[in-house]
Scaffold this motif. Structure first.
Motif, PDB file in Angstrom:
ATOM      1  N   GLY A   4      91.548  17.260 -31.328  1.00  0.00           N
ATOM      2  CA  GLY A   4      91.824  16.973 -29.927  1.00  0.00           C
ATOM      3  C   GLY A   4      90.575  17.206 -29.111  1.00  0.00           C
ATOM      4  O   GLY A   4      89.716  18.010 -29.493  1.00  0.00           O
ATOM      5  N   ILE A   5      90.464  16.507 -27.991  1.00  0.00           N
ATOM      6  CA  ILE A   5      89.323  16.676 -27.093  1.00  0.00           C
ATOM      7  C   ILE A   5      89.840  17.056 -25.710  1.00  0.00           C
ATOM      8  O   ILE A   5      90.711  16.374 -25.157  1.00  0.00           O
ATOM      9  CB  ILE A   5      88.477  15.396 -27.008  1.00  0.00           C
ATOM     10  N   ILE A   6      89.318  18.140 -25.169  1.00  0.00           N
ATOM     11  CA  ILE A   6      89.613  18.546 -23.793  1.00  0.00           C
ATOM     12  C   ILE A   6      88.328  18.381 -22.983  1.00  0.00           C
ATOM     13  O   ILE A   6      87.310  18.995 -23.286  1.00  0.00           O
ATOM     14  CB  ILE A   6      90.113  19.996 -23.712  1.00  0.00           C
ATOM     15  N   GLY A   7      88.388  17.537 -21.965  1.00  0.00           N
ATOM     16  CA  GLY A   7      87.232  17.223 -21.149  1.00  0.00           C
ATOM     17  C   GLY A   7      86.762  15.811 -21.448  1.00  0.00           C
ATOM     18  O   GLY A   7      86.225  15.535 -22.519  1.00  0.00           O
ATOM     19  N   VAL A  24      86.371  12.520 -41.792  1.00  0.00           N
ATOM     20  CA  VAL A  24      87.102  13.782 -41.737  1.00  0.00           C
ATOM     21  C   VAL A  24      87.695  14.043 -40.348  1.00  0.00           C
ATOM     22  O   VAL A  24      88.639  14.817 -40.194  1.00  0.00           O
ATOM     23  CB  VAL A  24      86.190  14.955 -42.162  1.00  0.00           C
ATOM     24  N   LEU A  25      87.170  13.391 -39.323  1.00  0.00           N
ATOM     25  CA  LEU A  25      87.612  13.632 -37.944  1.00  0.00           C
ATOM     26  C   LEU A  25      88.674  12.612 -37.563  1.00  0.00           C
ATOM     27  O   LEU A  25      88.391  11.438 -37.360  1.00  0.00           O
ATOM     28  CB  LEU A  25      86.422  13.547 -36.978  1.00  0.00           C
ATOM     29  N   ASP A  26      89.900  13.078 -37.446  1.00  0.00           N
ATOM     30  CA  ASP A  26      91.028  12.235 -37.037  1.00  0.00           C
ATOM     31  C   ASP A  26      91.369  12.582 -35.585  1.00  0.00           C
ATOM     32  O   ASP A  26      92.099  13.542 -35.325  1.00  0.00           O
ATOM     33  CB  ASP A  26      92.224  12.494 -37.961  1.00  0.00           C
ATOM     34  N   ILE A  27      90.809  11.824 -34.639  1.00  0.00           N
ATOM     35  CA  ILE A  27      91.027  12.120 -33.221  1.00  0.00           C
ATOM     36  C   ILE A  27      92.465  11.775 -32.854  1.00  0.00           C
ATOM     37  O   ILE A  27      92.868  10.612 -32.853  1.00  0.00           O
ATOM     38  CB  ILE A  27      90.043  11.329 -32.326  1.00  0.00           C
ATOM     39  N   ARG A  28      93.245  12.805 -32.516  1.00  0.00           N
ATOM     40  CA  ARG A  28      94.673  12.616 -32.251  1.00  0.00           C
ATOM     41  C   ARG A  28      94.992  12.429 -30.772  1.00  0.00           C
ATOM     42  O   ARG A  28      95.965  11.764 -30.437  1.00  0.00           O
ATOM     43  CB  ARG A  28      95.467  13.827 -32.772  1.00  0.00           C
ATOM     44  N   ALA A  29      94.193  13.040 -29.884  1.00  0.00           N
ATOM     45  CA  ALA A  29      94.500  12.946 -28.446  1.00  0.00           C
ATOM     46  C   ALA A  29      93.311  13.440 -27.643  1.00  0.00           C
ATOM     47  O   ALA A  29      92.473  14.205 -28.137  1.00  0.00           O
ATOM     48  CB  ALA A  29      95.744  13.768 -28.101  1.00  0.00           C
ATOM     49  N   VAL A  30      93.261  13.006 -26.370  1.00  0.00           N
ATOM     50  CA  VAL A  30      92.280  13.504 -25.406  1.00  0.00           C
ATOM     51  C   VAL A  30      93.029  14.005 -24.174  1.00  0.00           C
ATOM     52  O   VAL A  30      94.144  13.563 -23.885  1.00  0.00           O
ATOM     53  CB  VAL A  30      91.261  12.415 -25.001  1.00  0.00           C
ATOM     54  N   ALA A  31      92.399  14.934 -23.460  1.00  0.00           N
ATOM     55  CA  ALA A  31      93.023  15.510 -22.266  1.00  0.00           C
ATOM     56  C   ALA A  31      91.956  15.891 -21.260  1.00  0.00           C
ATOM     57  O   ALA A  31      90.795  16.146 -21.627  1.00  0.00           O
ATOM     58  CB  ALA A  31      93.868  16.733 -22.629  1.00  0.00           C
ATOM     59  N   ASP A  32      92.342  15.955 -20.002  1.00  0.00           N
ATOM     60  CA  ASP A  32      91.441  16.346 -18.929  1.00  0.00           C
ATOM     61  C   ASP A  32      92.290  16.868 -17.776  1.00  0.00           C
ATOM     62  O   ASP A  32      93.466  16.482 -17.633  1.00  0.00           O
ATOM     63  CB  ASP A  32      90.599  15.139 -18.470  1.00  0.00           C
ATOM     64  N   LEU A  33      91.711  17.759 -16.956  1.00  0.00           N
ATOM     65  CA  LEU A  33      92.430  18.209 -15.755  1.00  0.00           C
ATOM     66  C   LEU A  33      92.788  17.043 -14.848  1.00  0.00           C
ATOM     67  O   LEU A  33      93.757  17.114 -14.092  1.00  0.00           O
ATOM     68  CB  LEU A  33      91.575  19.225 -14.989  1.00  0.00           C
ATOM     69  N   ARG A  34      92.016  15.959 -14.943  1.00  0.00           N
ATOM     70  CA  ARG A  34      92.293  14.760 -14.166  1.00  0.00           C
ATOM     71  C   ARG A  34      92.956  13.741 -15.098  1.00  0.00           C
ATOM     72  O   ARG A  34      92.270  13.092 -15.890  1.00  0.00           O
ATOM     73  CB  ARG A  34      90.995  14.207 -13.592  1.00  0.00           C
ATOM     74  N   PRO A  35      94.263  13.601 -15.039  1.00  0.00           N
ATOM     75  CA  PRO A  35      94.973  12.729 -15.983  1.00  0.00           C
ATOM     76  C   PRO A  35      94.455  11.298 -15.994  1.00  0.00           C
ATOM     77  O   PRO A  35      94.428  10.662 -17.054  1.00  0.00           O
ATOM     78  CB  PRO A  35      96.426  12.793 -15.494  1.00  0.00           C
ATOM     79  N   GLU A  36      94.021  10.813 -14.833  1.00  0.00           N
ATOM     80  CA  GLU A  36      93.546   9.435 -14.788  1.00  0.00           C
ATOM     81  C   GLU A  36      92.249   9.257 -15.572  1.00  0.00           C
ATOM     82  O   GLU A  36      91.996   8.192 -16.163  1.00  0.00           O
ATOM     83  CB  GLU A  36      93.365   8.979 -13.330  1.00  0.00           C
ATOM     84  N   VAL A  37      91.407  10.289 -15.606  1.00  0.00           N
ATOM     85  CA  VAL A  37      90.157  10.232 -16.370  1.00  0.00           C
ATOM     86  C   VAL A  37      90.469  10.228 -17.865  1.00  0.00           C
ATOM     87  O   VAL A  37      89.877   9.464 -18.644  1.00  0.00           O
ATOM     88  CB  VAL A  37      89.242  11.411 -15.998  1.00  0.00           C
TER      89      VAL A  37
END
Length: 362
Positions: A4-7, A24-37
């Motif tokens: 997962g990525i935060i930021g 080896v890197l299975d990116i499952r989700a991304v997140a940010d304090l700004r949902p639209e970003v």
């Protein structure tokens, strides 16, 4: 490994693009304090955007890449560890040595791992330089120089204020690349002597998005000093946001038998040159992989392989904490007028050989 990525700011695009090189890197989700970003970045790369809480609760994610601003690195890292996941942070590990140490202590208590950028020292050019040093090509290391100097980031970065706020400045911003590579080449730092200055109290943004806005400057913008390594080598270093231009090489290492030119440690590749007494600079062939592009997920891939294989990872929290203590020591030395002793023990990360192929790192 589920990642997962935060930021989802400026650097996240480089990580997501480079991650495609590492199965080896299975990116499952991304997140940010700004949902639209987060939603925009997810759409750009065909991924899922989640809230930070939902990402941390996802059991398929075992490692989180923390790409938040420097002041948030440790707070977010502690949340990741509390969720039972390993964390890999963008540089620096933290904005203060004490908080970086707290993050590593929390990880050890939880039986989890911390990794940290920069991972550029794992690139083919820097590993080639490491091979030359280890092979004795330059003889006994005597010293070196390390220079990053520019007029600042306000002319190109869309939101540069954090570079001049607490946790910013040229040493915490660019110092990790140079000091980490020096540790890769020469081993741990033993002592630091430094001086700092601030040329302006305010700076004007000239990049398009916020052009004309005035930023307060809260940190030193010119840092210079000397590193004494445990092996006895002495390296002069300068990091600055106040210099219009210069003609110094990024990194030079001097030995009893030869001198070594090392390319920009902000990149994975570049020219490696050796000069012996009475001779000219000679190009050394860079045959090791990951020297031909921007692989800003290489350290994460090595960390994921290391977790799965139960071996140490190279871009480690211990390495990042050592570098953070060294960077903080410049300000301490400048304020006190004294040489600062470095306390964190460290072994050089293992070199990477020709086994680094097809995204698999031994």
């Amino acid at each position: 490994m589920g990642i997962g990525i935060i930021g989802c700011g400026n650097i996240s695009g480089a990580y997501l693009k480079a991650a495609r090189s590492f199965p080896v890197l299975d990116i499952r989700a991304v997140a940010d304090l700004r949902p639209e970003v987060a939603a925009a970045r997810a759409a750009e790369h065909g991924l899922v955007a989640k809230s930070i809480g939902a990402l941390l609760a996802d059991r398929e994610i075992g490692l989180v890449i923390n790409l938040t601003i420097p002041r948030a690195h440790v707070d977010v890292g502690l949340r990741v560890l509390a969720a039972g996941k390993h964390v890999y942070s963008e540089k620096p590990l933290g904005v203060e040595f004490a908080e970086g140490r707290r993050l590593l202590e929390a990880a050890r208590a939880a039986g989890l791992r911390v990794g940290s950028a920069p991972d550029t020292f794992l690139g083919g050019a820097h590993q080639t330089a490491r091979q030359l040093v280890d092979a004795g090509t330059i003889g006994q290391p005597i010293g070196g120089t390390a220079f990053f100097m520019c007029p600042g980031h306000e002319s190109w970065h869309p939101d540069p204020a954090f570079y001049y706020d607490f946790g910013g400045g040229p040493m915490l911003d660019m110092g990790p690349y140079y000091i980490t590579d020096l540790v890769n080449l020469l081993g741990p730092v033993a002592q630091v002597s430094g001086m700092t200055s601030m040329a302006r109290r305010e700076r004007v943004i000239t990049s398009a998005l916020k052009k004309g806005q005035v930023m307060p400057v809260k940190v030193p913008t010119h840092v210079a000093g000397t590193l004494r390594f445990a092996n006895g080598a002495i390296v002069q270093i300068a990091m600055s946001f106040d210099v219009a231009g210069h003609n110094h090489s990024p990194l030079e290492i001097y030995g009893t038998e030869a001198s070594l030119l090392v390319p920009d440690p902000n990149n994975f590749g570049g020219e490696v040159k050796v000069r012996r007494p009475g001779g000219d600079w000679v190009d050394e062939a860079v045959t090791l992989p990951y020297a031909d592009g921007n692989y800003r997920s290489l350290g994460v891939a090595d960390m994921a392989h290391a977790i799965l294989a139960n071996r140490p990872h190279r871009a480690s929290g211990d390495l990042a904490l050592h570098v953070l203590e060294v960077m903080e020591a410049f300000d301490k030395s400048s304020r006190s007028g004294q040489v600062v002793e470095i306390t964190t023990p460290l072994e050089r990360p293992a070199p990477i050989g020709a086994s680094l192929v097809d995204g698999r790192i031994a």
